[in-house]
Design an enzyme around this catalytic site. Structure first.
Site, short mmCIF file in Angstrom:
data_model
loop_
_atom_site.label_atom_id
_atom_site.label_comp_id
_atom_site.label_asym_id
_atom_site.label_seq_id
_atom_site.Cartn_x
_atom_site.Cartn_y
_atom_site.Cartn_z
N TYR A 157 0.85 -1.20 0.00
CA TYR A 157 0.00 0.00 0.00
C TYR A 157 0.88 1.24 0.00
O TYR A 157 1.42 1.61 1.02
CB TYR A 157 -0.90 0.00 1.23
CG TYR A 157 -1.80 -1.21 1.30
CD1 TYR A 157 -1.72 -2.10 2.35
CD2 TYR A 157 -2.68 -1.50 0.25
CE1 TYR A 157 -2.53 -3.23 2.39
CE2 TYR A 157 -3.48 -2.62 0.28
CZ TYR A 157 -3.41 -3.47 1.35
OH TYR A 157 -4.21 -4.58 1.39
N HIS A 210 -5.57 2.86 0.58
CA HIS A 210 -5.34 2.55 2.00
C HIS A 210 -5.13 3.80 2.84
O HIS A 210 -4.29 3.81 3.76
CB HIS A 210 -4.13 1.61 2.13
CG HIS A 210 -4.36 0.51 3.12
ND1 HIS A 210 -4.05 0.63 4.46
CD2 HIS A 210 -4.87 -0.73 2.97
CE1 HIS A 210 -4.35 -0.48 5.09
NE2 HIS A 210 -4.84 -1.34 4.22
C1 GCO Z 1 -8.07 -4.92 2.02
C2 GCO Z 1 -7.47 -4.37 3.26
C3 GCO Z 1 -6.53 -5.29 3.97
C4 GCO Z 1 -6.06 -4.66 5.23
C5 GCO Z 1 -5.85 -5.72 6.27
C6 GCO Z 1 -5.41 -5.10 7.59
O1 GCO Z 1 -8.57 -4.12 1.22
O2 GCO Z 1 -8.10 -6.17 1.92
O3 GCO Z 1 -6.94 -3.08 3.03
O4 GCO Z 1 -5.50 -5.72 3.18
O5 GCO Z 1 -4.85 -3.96 5.03
O6 GCO Z 1 -7.08 -6.38 6.44
O7 GCO Z 1 -5.15 -6.10 8.51
MG MG Z 2 -8.48 -2.10 1.85
#
Ligand code: GCO
Ligand code: MG
Length: 415
Positions: A157, A210
């Site tokens: 991210y 994110h």
């Molecule tokens: C997504 C989320 C996850 C989170 C994670 C945090 O869109 O799947 O952003 O990747 O980062 O669940 O623990």
């Molecule tokens: Mg996400």
């Protein structure tokens, strides 16, 4: 004869190296029990304590059929409400109660929600790479599996996983995952430009920001991505900046998805009523379970907002199954995230884990096939846990590092 809650057990396990928390509700009816997910991967001991010390004494002896009553009882019992620990704990009980309801009725939960309006649930998988070639290879692999929607990231991210301050940071800056938002925006737009040039527009792409860039930068990114016709752009802004979506929606056609961080209606009601989001992406146990989730999905339907429930690696197959049951019965379904049995990339790179261990512990994970996910049609949520196998994979309680995200000047930015 009223069937009551006889025991509440908590099962913590980490078969893929990601902490998962399961609630088992034993009832007064011999052989009748329910399984729920209370996973909050970074605070499993806090959730376990909340369940064992506070919810268990509150619930023992109460009527298992009274799901609405018990959800409200748990929700308001500590006066202060909607925290992440308590909502995930409440969700563990709530999912188990719906599992029991289905087992008693002899029906899969989606039948209790009004029956299926689709035979299978369209899902998106995760693609992440450090080069366009690597990403194109992964896209074509999933295309060969019949997948038609993919989340595309280039190095997690917004930045890598390096926990050391870059040379460009001020002297003495603290370790963390550093993000140069301007560089991230340039690279992301360039990535989708190259992907569309090489692959065309047949595949639908989503991208997850994110919440890590400033609102004015978020607007620039969303507008710059318009020509590449994303299916949605996710978590463009952090929860406390979502009013800025008024500017984004006024100037930009890129569909917007927000929600995995939602805890309570005050955070999302205006986003739905004003149609500032196109897809609602809440994390079902962060909301408090199926009971609030169904209400939110139906609320979204009134405003033309579609669902795209969060489906990451840090969620047990029981919660993934709950997503699928809600999806099957939802007319305003949009798309389902299916990280499936592979954990998020940042976990694979940090922890060694045994592939496939998840399916040794959990039986009944909804089946992924040709771009769709199908429930197993067993009564309830349809997932079982092998408690003996679960013991083989103890949870870890290390300090969480990936959320120590920093701007180029070394200051912390929301992860
Ligand atoms: C997504 C989320 C996850 C989170 C994670 C945090 O869109 O799947 O952003 O990747 O980062 O669940 O623990
Ligand atoms: Mg996400």
């Amino acid at each position: 004869m009223t069937i009551t809650i006889k025991d509440l057990q908590v099962i913590n396990t980490a078969p893929e190296g990601i902490n998962l928390t399961v609630v088992k509700l034993i009832t007064s009816e011999p052989g009748l029990y329910g399984l729920g997910c209370a996973t909050f991967a970074y605070r499993p001991l806090a959730v376990t304590c909340y369940l064992e010390q506070y919810l268990k004494p509150l619930l023992l002896g109460r009527d298992v059929s009274a799901i609405e009553e018990l959800w409200a009882l748990m929700h308001q019992n500590a006066y202060w409400r909607n925290g992440a620990v308590e909502n995930n704990a409440i969700a563990g009980v709530d999912l188990a109660l719906w599992d029991i309801k289905g087992r008693q009725a002899g029906m899969p939960c989606y039948q209790l929600f009004g029956g299926a309006v689709r035979k299978g649930v369209p899902v998106y998988r995760h693609v992440d790479g450090s080069s366009v070639d690597e990403i194109v290879d992964q896209v074509q692999y999933y295309q060969s599996l019949g997948v038609r929607h993919l989340r595309v990231q280039a190095g997690g991210y917004g930045g890598g996983l390096d926990l050391n301050a870059p040379a460009t940071a001020p002297r003495g800056s603290l370790p963390g995952i550093y993000l140069n938002s301007r560089e991230y925006i340039r690279k992301t737009v360039d990535l989708f430009d190259k992907l569309r040039a090489r692959l065309g527009f047949e595949m639908d792409f989503v991208h997850d920001v994110h919440e890590r860039i400033a609102p004015s930068e978020a607007l620039v990114l969303a507008k710059a991505l318009e020509p590449y016709r994303l299916f949605f752009l996710e978590d463009l802004l952090p929860l406390d900046a979502t009013e800025y979506l008024r500017q984004v929606k006024a100037q930009c056609s890129t569909p917007i998805a927000q929600g995995e961080l939602f805890n309570n209606p005050l955070e999302y009601r205006h986003l739905i009523v004003e149609r500032l989001i196109d897809f609602m992406r809440a994390h079902i146990t962060q909301l408090g379970g199926i009971t609030p989730a169904r209400k939110l999905a139906i609320f979204c339907e009134q405003f033309g907002v579609r669902t795209a429930w969060h489906g990451p690696g840090d969620m047990s197959p029981i919660a993934h199954a709950a997503n699928i049951h809600i999806d099957l019965a939802a007319r305003n379904f949009g798309l389902q995230e299916w990280s499936g049995i592979e954990p998020p990339n940042f976990v694979i790179q940090e922890l060694s884990h045994k592939k496939g261990a998840l399916l040794e512990v959990f039986d009944g994970l909804p089946e992924f096939d040709n771009g769709y996910v199908y429930p197993n049609d067993r009564p309830g949520l349809g997932v079982e846990i092998n408690e003996k196998e679960a013991l083989k994979y103890p949870i870890s309680n290390e300090v969480t590092t990936w959320t120590q995200t920093r701007r180029v000047d070394g200051s912390l930015v929301l992860p």
